[in-house]
Design a protein around this motif. Structure first.
Motif, mmCIF file in Angstrom:
data_model
loop_
_atom_site.group_PDB
_atom_site.id
_atom_site.type_symbol
_atom_site.label_atom_id
_atom_site.label_comp_id
_atom_site.label_asym_id
_atom_site.label_seq_id
_atom_site.Cartn_x
_atom_site.Cartn_y
_atom_site.Cartn_z
ATOM 1 N N LEU A 228 0.819 -1.208 0.000
ATOM 2 C CA LEU A 228 0.000 0.000 0.000
ATOM 3 C C LEU A 228 0.856 1.262 0.000
ATOM 4 O O LEU A 228 0.551 2.236 -0.693
ATOM 5 N N VAL A 229 1.922 1.253 0.787
ATOM 6 C CA VAL A 229 2.827 2.409 0.781
ATOM 7 C C VAL A 229 3.439 2.577 -0.618
ATOM 8 O O VAL A 229 3.565 3.688 -1.129
ATOM 9 N N ALA A 230 3.776 1.467 -1.250
ATOM 10 C CA ALA A 230 4.399 1.534 -2.577
ATOM 11 C C ALA A 230 3.441 2.120 -3.613
ATOM 12 O O ALA A 230 3.823 2.969 -4.416
ATOM 13 N N ILE A 231 2.173 1.696 -3.605
ATOM 14 C CA ILE A 231 1.236 2.191 -4.629
ATOM 15 C C ILE A 231 0.838 3.633 -4.370
ATOM 16 O O ILE A 231 0.357 4.323 -5.282
ATOM 17 N N SER A 232 1.022 4.108 -3.117
ATOM 18 C CA SER A 232 0.656 5.484 -2.802
ATOM 19 C C SER A 232 1.550 6.488 -3.515
ATOM 20 O O SER A 232 1.171 7.645 -3.690
ATOM 21 N N GLY A 233 2.756 6.057 -3.898
ATOM 22 C CA GLY A 233 3.710 6.963 -4.533
ATOM 23 C C GLY A 233 4.450 7.837 -3.547
ATOM 24 O O GLY A 233 5.194 8.741 -3.946
ATOM 25 N N CYS A 234 4.268 7.594 -2.262
ATOM 26 C CA CYS A 234 4.908 8.402 -1.223
ATOM 27 C C CYS A 234 6.065 7.647 -0.590
ATOM 28 O O CYS A 234 6.138 6.413 -0.655
ATOM 29 N N SER A 235 6.932 8.378 0.048
ATOM 30 C CA SER A 235 7.921 7.755 0.915
ATOM 31 C C SER A 235 7.211 7.326 2.195
ATOM 32 O O SER A 235 6.083 7.774 2.476
ATOM 33 N N GLN A 236 7.862 6.495 2.979
ATOM 34 C CA GLN A 236 7.248 6.081 4.241
ATOM 35 C C GLN A 236 6.996 7.290 5.139
ATOM 36 O O GLN A 236 5.967 7.376 5.809
ATOM 37 N N ARG A 237 7.944 8.227 5.167
ATOM 38 C CA ARG A 237 7.791 9.408 6.010
ATOM 39 C C ARG A 237 6.585 10.237 5.573
ATOM 40 O O ARG A 237 5.785 10.692 6.398
ATOM 41 N N GLN A 238 6.448 10.445 4.255
ATOM 42 C CA GLN A 238 5.308 11.203 3.743
ATOM 43 C C GLN A 238 3.995 10.483 4.039
ATOM 44 O O GLN A 238 3.011 11.091 4.481
ATOM 45 N N PHE A 239 3.985 9.174 3.805
ATOM 46 C CA PHE A 239 2.751 8.415 4.003
ATOM 47 C C PHE A 239 2.334 8.430 5.469
ATOM 48 O O PHE A 239 1.139 8.495 5.785
ATOM 49 N N ALA A 240 3.313 8.370 6.378
ATOM 50 C CA ALA A 240 3.007 8.398 7.811
ATOM 51 C C ALA A 240 2.254 9.669 8.166
ATOM 52 O O ALA A 240 1.309 9.649 8.973
ATOM 53 N N ARG A 241 2.645 10.807 7.557
ATOM 54 C CA ARG A 241 1.940 12.070 7.837
ATOM 55 C C ARG A 241 0.479 11.984 7.374
ATOM 56 O O ARG A 241 -0.426 12.475 8.058
ATOM 57 N N TYR A 242 0.264 11.392 6.225
ATOM 58 C CA TYR A 242 -1.098 11.303 5.683
ATOM 59 C C TYR A 242 -2.014 10.471 6.581
ATOM 60 O O TYR A 242 -3.202 10.769 6.709
ATOM 61 N N VAL A 243 -1.477 9.384 7.168
ATOM 62 C CA VAL A 243 -2.337 8.495 7.961
ATOM 63 C C VAL A 243 -2.323 8.844 9.439
ATOM 64 O O VAL A 243 -2.950 8.155 10.251
ATOM 65 N N GLY A 244 -1.596 9.909 9.804
ATOM 66 C CA GLY A 244 -1.632 10.383 11.179
ATOM 67 C C GLY A 244 -0.823 9.577 12.162
ATOM 68 O O GLY A 244 -1.249 9.365 13.300
ATOM 69 N N THR A 245 0.348 9.118 11.736
ATOM 70 C CA THR A 245 1.234 8.417 12.650
ATOM 71 C C THR A 245 2.655 8.900 12.401
ATOM 72 O O THR A 245 2.907 9.690 11.483
#
Length: 300
Positions: A228-245
């Motif tokens: 899911l992180v891979a398909i989002s196109g975000c880095s883990q750090r960026q994705f963490a901000r989006y999901v609130g962690t």
């Protein structure tokens, strides 16, 4: 091959198992002169000694081998015995070893009479019982499931009239789904039949396979989060901000160290798919859609 292994083998007064002793000696003679082969010879020799003689020194030797190599390693080598001699599907030597090694009370009494202290006798008997359990567990993953007994009489018949192969086929039901009614039904039958050793083995089997299934599920969740992180196109750090962690917390989800809550898993899934739509639009050079953050947060 170490001389001590051959010496112990040749000194075994096998009685009705004398022909098997001779075949075992011939088999050991073909082993290479390596530490692994010596370990295999020691374990196979000890199993025959337990089956043929069952003296206090044989049980003490089993415990010594387990202390040196571990329960699972010893059980894996023990499980080879019947296969070496093609003695039939009932696995008579494995079956006999299972029965003898699981009789903790008798082993404890035998060792005390032989001069072992109560603490030593109890420890050796416990180790032997645990060895019997891991020997029983060998091959369960590959065994076909057999019908689970429905009555105490049929449960007793399974234990008394069949061998290790049939026992493993019934326990395969527990291994396949340790939370199913089959596990509790088998345990209840063993308790009702007044057979504590089988009851303990069934309970332990369910516990082992619950942990294995939980571990497999945890790894599957971690793999899905990585996807899911891979398909989002975000880095883990960026994705963490989006999901609130936090990024470190998301990292524990990604590597499987921690399993997220159901709510967090839903949030990760929803946000990943919405972010993926944005990434696909950007790659295609089309207008990037707005992510409905308020709607997603409300549904999360």
């Amino acid at each position: 091959m170490t001389s001590i292994v051959l010496e112990r083998t040749l000194q075994l007064d096998a009685g009705p198992h004398r022909s098997t002793l001779g075949r075992l000696d011939n088999l050991i003679a073909t082993f290479p002169d390596t530490a692994e082969a010596a370990r295999r010879a020691e374990v196979l020799t000890n199993l025959l000694a337990v089956v043929a003689r069952g003296g206090p020194e044989d049980y003490a030797r089993t415990a010594e081998l387990v202390r040196r190599h571990g329960h699972r390693a010893v059980a894996a080598l023990q499980s080879e015995f019947d296969g070496h001699f093609s003695v039939g599907a009932n696995l008579p030597f494995t079956t006999s070893a299972l029965v003898k090694l699981s009789r903790a009370g008798q082993i404890d009494h035998l060792l005390r009479r032989a001069g072992h202290s109560p603490a030593e006798a109890e420890e050796i008997a416990t180790v032997c019982g645990r060895t019997a359990f891991w020997l029983l567990m060998q091959g369960i993953d590959d065994a076909d499931c057999a019908p689970v007994p429905r009555t105490v009489e049929r449960f007793r018949g399974l234990l008394e009239q069949h061998g290790a192969g049939a026992w493993r086929q019934v326990l395969a039901n527990v291994a396949a789904n340790p939370w199913s009614p089959d596990a509790s039904r088998l345990h209840a039958l063993a308790v009702e039949a007044g057979l504590p050793a089988p009851a303990e083995a069934i309970a332990a089997c369910a516990e082992v396979y619950r942990k294995r299934h939980e571990e497999a599920d945890r790894l599957e969740v971690a793999m899905e989060i990585r996807r899911l992180v891979a398909i989002s196109g975000c880095s883990q750090r960026q994705f963490a901000r989006y999901v609130g962690t936090s990024a470190p917390r998301l990292s524990t989800y990604v590597n499987g160290a921690v399993t997220p809550s159901a709510a967090m898993m839903l949030r990760i899934t929803r946000y990943a798919h919405e972010l993926a739509k944005r990434a696909q639009a950007a790659d295609a050079g089309t207008p990037v859609p707005e992510v409905p953050w308020a709607q997603l947060r409300a549904s999360a």
